[in-house]
Design a protein around this motif. Sequence first.
Motif, short mmCIF file in Angstrom:
data_model
loop_
_atom_site.label_atom_id
_atom_site.label_comp_id
_atom_site.label_asym_id
_atom_site.label_seq_id
_atom_site.Cartn_x
_atom_site.Cartn_y
_atom_site.Cartn_z
N UNK A 80 23.48 -66.51 54.77
CA UNK A 80 22.36 -65.59 54.66
C UNK A 80 22.95 -64.18 54.70
N UNK A 81 22.64 -63.39 53.68
CA UNK A 81 23.08 -62.00 53.64
C UNK A 81 21.99 -61.14 54.24
N UNK A 82 22.35 -60.35 55.26
CA UNK A 82 21.38 -59.48 55.91
C UNK A 82 21.44 -58.09 55.31
N UNK A 83 20.28 -57.52 55.08
CA UNK A 83 20.18 -56.22 54.43
C UNK A 83 20.61 -55.11 55.38
N UNK A 84 21.36 -54.17 54.84
CA UNK A 84 21.80 -53.01 55.60
C UNK A 84 20.63 -52.03 55.71
N UNK A 85 20.19 -51.67 56.93
CA UNK A 85 19.04 -50.77 57.07
C UNK A 85 19.30 -49.38 56.46
N UNK A 86 20.55 -48.93 56.47
CA UNK A 86 20.87 -47.61 55.94
C UNK A 86 21.02 -47.59 54.43
N UNK A 87 21.39 -48.71 53.84
CA UNK A 87 21.64 -48.79 52.40
C UNK A 87 20.91 -50.01 51.85
N UNK A 88 19.80 -49.81 51.11
CA UNK A 88 19.02 -50.95 50.61
C UNK A 88 19.82 -51.88 49.68
N UNK A 89 20.85 -51.36 49.04
CA UNK A 89 21.66 -52.19 48.15
C UNK A 89 22.81 -52.89 48.88
N UNK A 90 23.08 -52.48 50.13
CA UNK A 90 24.22 -53.00 50.88
C UNK A 90 23.89 -54.20 51.73
N UNK A 91 24.95 -54.83 52.21
CA UNK A 91 24.84 -56.00 53.10
C UNK A 91 25.46 -55.62 54.43
N UNK A 92 24.71 -55.78 55.51
CA UNK A 92 25.22 -55.40 56.83
C UNK A 92 25.97 -56.55 57.51
N UNK A 93 25.55 -57.79 57.21
CA UNK A 93 26.15 -58.93 57.91
C UNK A 93 26.00 -60.19 57.06
N UNK A 94 26.95 -61.09 57.19
CA UNK A 94 26.90 -62.40 56.53
C UNK A 94 26.79 -63.45 57.63
N UNK A 95 25.71 -64.23 57.60
CA UNK A 95 25.48 -65.26 58.62
C UNK A 95 25.73 -66.63 57.99
N UNK A 96 26.83 -67.29 58.34
CA UNK A 96 27.10 -68.62 57.78
C UNK A 96 26.22 -69.69 58.44
N UNK A 97 25.84 -70.69 57.64
CA UNK A 97 25.00 -71.78 58.12
C UNK A 97 25.74 -73.11 57.96
N UNK A 98 25.36 -74.10 58.74
CA UNK A 98 25.89 -75.46 58.65
C UNK A 98 27.41 -75.52 58.78
N UNK A 99 27.98 -74.74 59.68
CA UNK A 99 29.44 -74.75 59.83
C UNK A 99 29.94 -76.00 60.53
#
Length: 129
Positions: A80-99
Amino acid sequence: QNSMVLSAAIIITLVGLIIYLHFVKIDQESLLVIGSLGIQVTSSYASGKESTTFIEMSQVKDVVINEAIHMQKVLYYLCVLLQDPGDPQGVSEVVPLFLSSKPRLDCLIEVYKSCQEILEQRKMAPPSS
């Protein structure tokens, strides 16, 4: 003397096993996506303990399948790519699932398609006031 050492070794082994089952060994992982609310990730441990993480839909930018190379294998995982609050086009964090469960690529594709359908419905829906 020997029996005390043996008893201590058995107790330490049992305590280690209980800690492993309670905090490390994940039996089941699940993903619940609700377009109007968010994404809930639940991990069920072998001891019966459950851990739940919730990501608000306003924070979600996208869901993608990522790949990693480990030794001589290519591993695929859902993120899941989380949206960067400061930059609408950017990604603030990558949350891996089912590891822990490491599902096969064909299973990940099915989950990915379902997530994308829900995300598309959310984008098409008129904003509520």
